[in-house]
Write a protein that holds these residues in place. Sequence first.
Motif, PDB file in Angstrom:
ATOM      1  N   ARG A   1      14.103  24.332 -75.826  1.00 25.62           N
ATOM      2  CA  ARG A   1      13.851  25.135 -77.032  1.00 25.62           C
ATOM      3  C   ARG A   1      14.525  26.505 -76.974  1.00 25.62           C
ATOM      4  NH1 ARG A   1       7.727  23.309 -76.846  1.00 25.62           N
ATOM      5  NH2 ARG A   1       7.911  21.398 -78.053  1.00 25.62           N
ATOM      6  N   GLY A   2      15.240  26.782 -75.883  1.00 28.23           N
ATOM      7  CA  GLY A   2      15.931  28.058 -75.744  1.00 28.23           C
ATOM      8  C   GLY A   2      15.014  29.221 -75.415  1.00 28.23           C
ATOM      9  N   ARG A   3      13.795  28.939 -74.966  1.00 26.44           N
ATOM     10  CA  ARG A   3      12.830  29.997 -74.677  1.00 26.44           C
ATOM     11  C   ARG A   3      12.775  30.349 -73.187  1.00 26.44           C
ATOM     12  NH1 ARG A   3       8.067  27.847 -78.472  1.00 26.44           N
ATOM     13  NH2 ARG A   3       6.843  29.315 -77.244  1.00 26.44           N
ATOM     14  N   LEU A   4      13.395  29.525 -72.357  1.00 29.08           N
ATOM     15  CA  LEU A   4      13.590  29.821 -70.937  1.00 29.08           C
ATOM     16  C   LEU A   4      15.075  29.632 -70.681  1.00 29.08           C
ATOM     17  CD1 LEU A   4      12.752  30.306 -67.972  1.00 29.08           C
ATOM     18  CD2 LEU A   4      12.205  27.867 -67.816  1.00 29.08           C
ATOM     19  N   LYS A   5      15.711  30.696 -70.295  1.00 30.76           N
ATOM     20  CA  LYS A   5      17.152  30.636 -70.032  1.00 30.76           C
ATOM     21  C   LYS A   5      17.370  30.654 -68.527  1.00 30.76           C
ATOM     22  CE  LYS A   5      18.555  32.674 -74.403  1.00 30.76           C
ATOM     23  NZ  LYS A   5      17.831  31.743 -75.128  1.00 30.76           N
ATOM     24  N   THR A   6      18.288  29.805 -68.079  1.00 26.67           N
ATOM     25  CA  THR A   6      18.607  29.725 -66.658  1.00 26.67           C
ATOM     26  C   THR A   6      20.070  30.074 -66.462  1.00 26.67           C
ATOM     27  OG1 THR A   6      19.189  27.379 -66.748  1.00 26.67           O
ATOM     28  CG2 THR A   6      16.882  27.906 -66.310  1.00 26.67           C
ATOM     29  N   LYS A   7      20.335  30.748 -65.355  1.00 24.88           N
ATOM     30  CA  LYS A   7      21.714  31.086 -65.007  1.00 24.88           C
ATOM     31  C   LYS A   7      21.850  30.899 -63.508  1.00 24.88           C
ATOM     32  CE  LYS A   7      25.064  34.818 -65.083  1.00 24.88           C
ATOM     33  NZ  LYS A   7      25.262  36.249 -65.313  1.00 24.88           N
ATOM     34  N   GLY A   8      22.841  30.113 -63.114  1.00 22.54           N
ATOM     35  CA  GLY A   8      23.058  29.904 -61.692  1.00 22.54           C
ATOM     36  C   GLY A   8      22.934  28.443 -61.308  1.00 22.54           C
ATOM     37  N   ASP A   9      22.338  28.183 -60.178  1.00 26.70           N
ATOM     38  CA  ASP A   9      22.225  26.856 -59.569  1.00 26.70           C
ATOM     39  C   ASP A   9      21.322  25.946 -60.407  1.00 26.70           C
ATOM     40  OD1 ASP A   9      21.550  24.631 -57.982  1.00 26.70           O
ATOM     41  OD2 ASP A   9      21.585  25.808 -56.127  1.00 26.70           O
ATOM     42  N   LEU A  10      21.950  25.004 -61.135  1.00 30.51           N
ATOM     43  CA  LEU A  10      21.180  24.119 -62.012  1.00 30.51           C
ATOM     44  C   LEU A  10      20.320  23.131 -61.228  1.00 30.51           C
ATOM     45  CD1 LEU A  10      23.728  23.452 -64.890  1.00 30.51           C
ATOM     46  CD2 LEU A  10      21.863  25.115 -64.779  1.00 30.51           C
ATOM     47  N   GLY A  11      20.757  22.744 -60.040  1.00 30.27           N
ATOM     48  CA  GLY A  11      19.928  21.880 -59.191  1.00 30.27           C
ATOM     49  C   GLY A  11      18.657  22.594 -58.782  1.00 30.27           C
ATOM     50  N   LEU A  12      18.777  23.859 -58.435  1.00 25.69           N
ATOM     51  CA  LEU A  12      17.607  24.667 -58.097  1.00 25.69           C
ATOM     52  C   LEU A  12      16.714  24.841 -59.317  1.00 25.69           C
ATOM     53  CD1 LEU A  12      15.965  26.448 -56.190  1.00 25.69           C
ATOM     54  CD2 LEU A  12      17.560  28.325 -56.698  1.00 25.69           C
ATOM     55  N   ALA A  13      17.317  25.038 -60.471  1.00 24.95           N
ATOM     56  CA  ALA A  13      16.536  25.184 -61.702  1.00 24.95           C
ATOM     57  C   ALA A  13      15.706  23.937 -61.971  1.00 24.95           C
ATOM     58  CB  ALA A  13      17.459  25.470 -62.888  1.00 24.95           C
ATOM     59  N   ALA A  14      16.267  22.764 -61.702  1.00 24.36           N
ATOM     60  CA  ALA A  14      15.541  21.512 -61.918  1.00 24.36           C
ATOM     61  C   ALA A  14      14.413  21.340 -60.903  1.00 24.36           C
ATOM     62  CB  ALA A  14      16.505  20.327 -61.845  1.00 24.36           C
ATOM     63  N   LYS A  15      14.646  21.759 -59.663  1.00 22.12           N
ATOM     64  CA  LYS A  15      13.646  21.599 -58.600  1.00 22.12           C
ATOM     65  C   LYS A  15      12.558  22.665 -58.646  1.00 22.12           C
ATOM     66  CE  LYS A  15      13.101  21.226 -53.651  1.00 22.12           C
ATOM     67  NZ  LYS A  15      13.653  20.627 -52.493  1.00 22.12           N
ATOM     68  N   PHE A  16      12.900  23.836 -59.150  1.00 19.84           N
ATOM     69  CA  PHE A  16      12.025  24.997 -59.069  1.00 19.84           C
ATOM     70  C   PHE A  16      10.596  24.742 -59.562  1.00 19.84           C
ATOM     71  CE2 PHE A  16      10.435  29.133 -60.470  1.00 19.84           C
ATOM     72  CZ  PHE A  16      10.531  29.828 -59.277  1.00 19.84           C
ATOM     73  N   PRO A  17      10.385  24.124 -60.735  1.00 24.04           N
ATOM     74  CA  PRO A  17       9.005  23.941 -61.207  1.00 24.04           C
ATOM     75  C   PRO A  17       8.133  23.094 -60.264  1.00 24.04           C
ATOM     76  CG  PRO A  17      10.550  23.573 -62.993  1.00 24.04           C
ATOM     77  CD  PRO A  17      11.362  23.687 -61.729  1.00 24.04           C
ATOM     78  N   THR A  18       8.748  22.239 -59.469  1.00 27.50           N
ATOM     79  CA  THR A  18       7.963  21.387 -58.570  1.00 27.50           C
ATOM     80  C   THR A  18       7.488  22.137 -57.330  1.00 27.50           C
ATOM     81  OG1 THR A  18       9.843  20.591 -57.265  1.00 27.50           O
ATOM     82  CG2 THR A  18       9.326  19.383 -59.297  1.00 27.50           C
ATOM     83  N   LEU A  19       7.971  23.356 -57.130  1.00 24.65           N
ATOM     84  CA  LEU A  19       7.634  24.117 -55.927  1.00 24.65           C
ATOM     85  C   LEU A  19       6.299  24.856 -56.043  1.00 24.65           C
ATOM     86  CD1 LEU A  19      11.117  25.678 -55.084  1.00 24.65           C
ATOM     87  CD2 LEU A  19      10.059  23.629 -54.122  1.00 24.65           C
ATOM     88  N   PHE A  20       5.662  24.761 -57.195  1.00 29.11           N
ATOM     89  CA  PHE A  20       4.408  25.471 -57.436  1.00 29.11           C
ATOM     90  C   PHE A  20       3.379  24.532 -58.049  1.00 29.11           C
ATOM     91  CE2 PHE A  20       7.815  28.456 -57.389  1.00 29.11           C
ATOM     92  CZ  PHE A  20       7.334  29.508 -56.646  1.00 29.11           C
ATOM     93  N   ASP A  21       2.131  24.780 -57.736  1.00 31.63           N
ATOM     94  CA  ASP A  21       1.033  24.035 -58.332  1.00 31.63           C
ATOM     95  C   ASP A  21       0.354  24.907 -59.390  1.00 31.63           C
ATOM     96  OD1 ASP A  21       1.034  21.507 -57.248  1.00 31.63           O
ATOM     97  OD2 ASP A  21      -0.186  22.074 -55.526  1.00 31.63           O
TER      98      ASP A  21
END
Length: 145
Positions: A121-141
């Motif tokens: 929806r364009g409300r969270l913008k990511t810049k940089g390592d797209l693999g890290l961006a995909a994994k990042f949400p799984t690193l937190f509960d």
Amino acid sequence: MTDPTTMGPRELGAFVKRTSTPELRRLMHGDRRPAVLDEIFSNMPEVFRSDRAGALNAVIHWRVGDRPDGRTDDYEMTVAGGRCSVRKGHYLAPDLTLSIGGVDFLSLVTGQAHAVMLVMRGRLKTKGDLGLAAKFPTLFDPPKV
């Protein structure tokens, strides 16, 4: 209004879930915003899943926008050696930068919004390592509410 800085992650999740968007926007535009953000970021290492991080070493910059003055609140998260640490400001070169508005940030960190949907929806913008961006949400509960 209840003071979110006195809440644990689960209580904060329930608060965000039951609070209207206009009320959350007032909170994130008010004088409690810095304390709310500081509290949330200081609690992130507690909900970090080191078992999912593996050998990940990364620097993530957060830019939480929608401040009344048009600026952002900036935080730096470092993941290394199975640990997560957070500090205010940006100091190291980031592997990933996440830019998000204040209300969307509250929804994301409390599990009320999904990172992929916010990106779409364009409300969270990511810049940089797209693999890290995909994994990042799984690193937190996020809290279960």
